[in-house]
Design a protein around this motif. Sequence first.
Motif, mmCIF file in Angstrom:
data_model
loop_
_atom_site.group_PDB
_atom_site.id
_atom_site.type_symbol
_atom_site.label_atom_id
_atom_site.label_comp_id
_atom_site.label_asym_id
_atom_site.label_seq_id
_atom_site.Cartn_x
_atom_site.Cartn_y
_atom_site.Cartn_z
ATOM 1 N N LEU A 60 0.857 -1.180 0.000
ATOM 2 C CA LEU A 60 0.000 0.000 0.000
ATOM 3 C C LEU A 60 0.894 1.232 0.000
ATOM 4 O O LEU A 60 1.900 1.267 0.711
ATOM 5 C CB LEU A 60 -0.889 0.019 1.252
ATOM 6 C CG LEU A 60 -1.857 -1.143 1.439
ATOM 7 C CD1 LEU A 60 -2.427 -1.133 2.848
ATOM 8 C CD2 LEU A 60 -2.962 -1.076 0.414
ATOM 9 N N ASP A 61 0.552 2.231 -0.784
ATOM 10 C CA ASP A 61 1.317 3.473 -0.819
ATOM 11 C C ASP A 61 0.598 4.487 0.057
ATOM 12 O O ASP A 61 -0.281 5.216 -0.411
ATOM 13 C CB ASP A 61 1.438 3.971 -2.260
ATOM 14 C CG ASP A 61 2.316 5.201 -2.371
ATOM 15 O OD1 ASP A 61 3.018 5.534 -1.393
ATOM 16 O OD2 ASP A 61 2.290 5.844 -3.439
ATOM 17 N N CYS A 62 0.950 4.515 1.339
ATOM 18 C CA CYS A 62 0.217 5.327 2.314
ATOM 19 C C CYS A 62 0.878 6.668 2.628
ATOM 20 O O CYS A 62 0.400 7.394 3.496
ATOM 21 C CB CYS A 62 0.015 4.532 3.603
ATOM 22 S SG CYS A 62 -1.069 3.109 3.401
ATOM 23 N N ASP A 63 1.957 7.021 1.973
ATOM 24 C CA ASP A 63 2.627 8.310 2.193
ATOM 25 C C ASP A 63 2.796 8.645 3.671
ATOM 26 O O ASP A 63 2.425 9.719 4.132
ATOM 27 C CB ASP A 63 1.873 9.442 1.491
ATOM 28 C CG ASP A 63 1.963 9.342 -0.022
ATOM 29 O OD1 ASP A 63 2.978 8.835 -0.521
ATOM 30 O OD2 ASP A 63 1.004 9.764 -0.695
ATOM 31 N N CYS A 91 -5.022 2.370 3.544
ATOM 32 C CA CYS A 91 -4.329 3.371 4.335
ATOM 33 C C CYS A 91 -5.314 3.951 5.352
ATOM 34 O O CYS A 91 -6.494 4.108 5.058
ATOM 35 C CB CYS A 91 -3.794 4.480 3.440
ATOM 36 S SG CYS A 91 -2.592 3.894 2.224
ATOM 37 N N ALA A 92 -4.821 4.241 6.525
ATOM 38 C CA ALA A 92 -5.662 4.797 7.590
ATOM 39 C C ALA A 92 -5.749 6.308 7.422
ATOM 40 O O ALA A 92 -5.196 7.073 8.204
ATOM 41 C CB ALA A 92 -5.107 4.420 8.950
ATOM 42 N N ALA A 93 -6.451 6.739 6.395
ATOM 43 C CA ALA A 93 -6.600 8.167 6.104
ATOM 44 C C ALA A 93 -7.611 8.789 7.062
ATOM 45 O O ALA A 93 -8.579 8.138 7.452
ATOM 46 C CB ALA A 93 -7.065 8.355 4.663
ATOM 47 N N PRO A 94 -7.407 10.053 7.436
ATOM 48 C CA PRO A 94 -8.321 10.691 8.380
ATOM 49 C C PRO A 94 -9.698 11.027 7.791
ATOM 50 O O PRO A 94 -10.649 11.225 8.523
ATOM 51 C CB PRO A 94 -7.582 11.963 8.797
ATOM 52 C CG PRO A 94 -6.632 12.240 7.694
ATOM 53 C CD PRO A 94 -6.276 10.916 7.091
ATOM 54 N N ASN A 95 -9.822 11.099 6.473
ATOM 55 C CA ASN A 95 -11.129 11.373 5.874
ATOM 56 C C ASN A 95 -11.207 10.720 4.488
ATOM 57 O O ASN A 95 -10.211 10.315 3.924
ATOM 58 C CB ASN A 95 -11.415 12.873 5.794
ATOM 59 C CG ASN A 95 -10.320 13.621 5.065
ATOM 60 O OD1 ASN A 95 -9.397 13.035 4.523
ATOM 61 N ND2 ASN A 95 -10.403 14.937 5.065
ATOM 62 N N PRO A 98 -10.173 5.660 1.364
ATOM 63 C CA PRO A 98 -9.060 5.244 0.514
ATOM 64 C C PRO A 98 -9.334 3.856 -0.071
ATOM 65 O O PRO A 98 -10.087 3.067 0.502
ATOM 66 C CB PRO A 98 -7.865 5.221 1.468
ATOM 67 C CG PRO A 98 -8.426 5.205 2.829
ATOM 68 C CD PRO A 98 -9.824 5.737 2.762
ATOM 69 N N PRO A 99 -8.735 3.559 -1.218
ATOM 70 C CA PRO A 99 -8.987 2.257 -1.852
ATOM 71 C C PRO A 99 -8.370 1.112 -1.050
ATOM 72 O O PRO A 99 -7.395 1.281 -0.331
ATOM 73 C CB PRO A 99 -8.317 2.398 -3.214
ATOM 74 C CG PRO A 99 -7.292 3.463 -3.038
ATOM 75 C CD PRO A 99 -7.826 4.390 -1.994
ATOM 76 N N ASP A 100 -8.979 -0.052 -1.211
ATOM 77 C CA ASP A 100 -8.502 -1.264 -0.545
ATOM 78 C C ASP A 100 -7.617 -2.076 -1.470
ATOM 79 O O ASP A 100 -7.734 -2.019 -2.698
ATOM 80 C CB ASP A 100 -9.681 -2.168 -0.154
ATOM 81 C CG ASP A 100 -10.448 -1.658 1.050
ATOM 82 O OD1 ASP A 100 -9.824 -1.075 1.951
ATOM 83 O OD2 ASP A 100 -11.672 -1.858 1.089
ATOM 84 N N GLY A 101 -6.799 -2.885 -0.850
ATOM 85 C CA GLY A 101 -6.136 -3.990 -1.513
ATOM 86 C C GLY A 101 -6.702 -5.255 -0.896
ATOM 87 O O GLY A 101 -7.063 -5.262 0.291
#
Length: 182
Positions: A60-63, A91-95, A98-101
């Motif tokens: 995952l590219d979670c930056d 990715c555990a984005a705050p809002n 985000p796409p799944d794998g």
Amino acid sequence: MAEHTRSTAIHWIATAAALGGVVAAAVAVSPADAGTVTADGPHSVPAAQAPNPAGIALPLDCDGLPDRITQRFSADTTGHGTVVTVVAARCAAPNGTPPDGLYVLGFGPDGRPRITATLIRPTQNLTVRSAGIRADGSIHATVDGYSSEDVPRCCADLHDTDTWTLRDGGYVLTASTPLAQT
């Protein structure tokens, strides 16, 4: 003669004691290998017997954000001891969403967990709503997606059901059924 219509605390205590005795007797007389699952076809297995995704670097590219496993199940997909763990992660984005794998984990030659198949890549911009194993050992998932870049990432407008079947040691997408476009 008065009718008996109310139970009292003593009735509940007696019932609980009787049920406890039945459970204790069943445990005492069950065979020692009662927890062993027989190879009778594809079936779920306890997570403790399957590859553990902890410590595996998912692609995952979670930056810099952590990743998060949103769904997980473990199964013997062949009924002959091929135990895998299927995980949906993002990715555990705050809002936003985000796409799944969607990944299949198995045991490597060294006995350590590793990714053995990627069913859905995050670059496909899909969200896995549910995933599971079917009686034939195939893996299915209900997914949400987006018809264009103009659709907000909170509000998927495409909904599909996908099925992957184990063939020649790998998973092949064998069915993709669009459910609806909203």
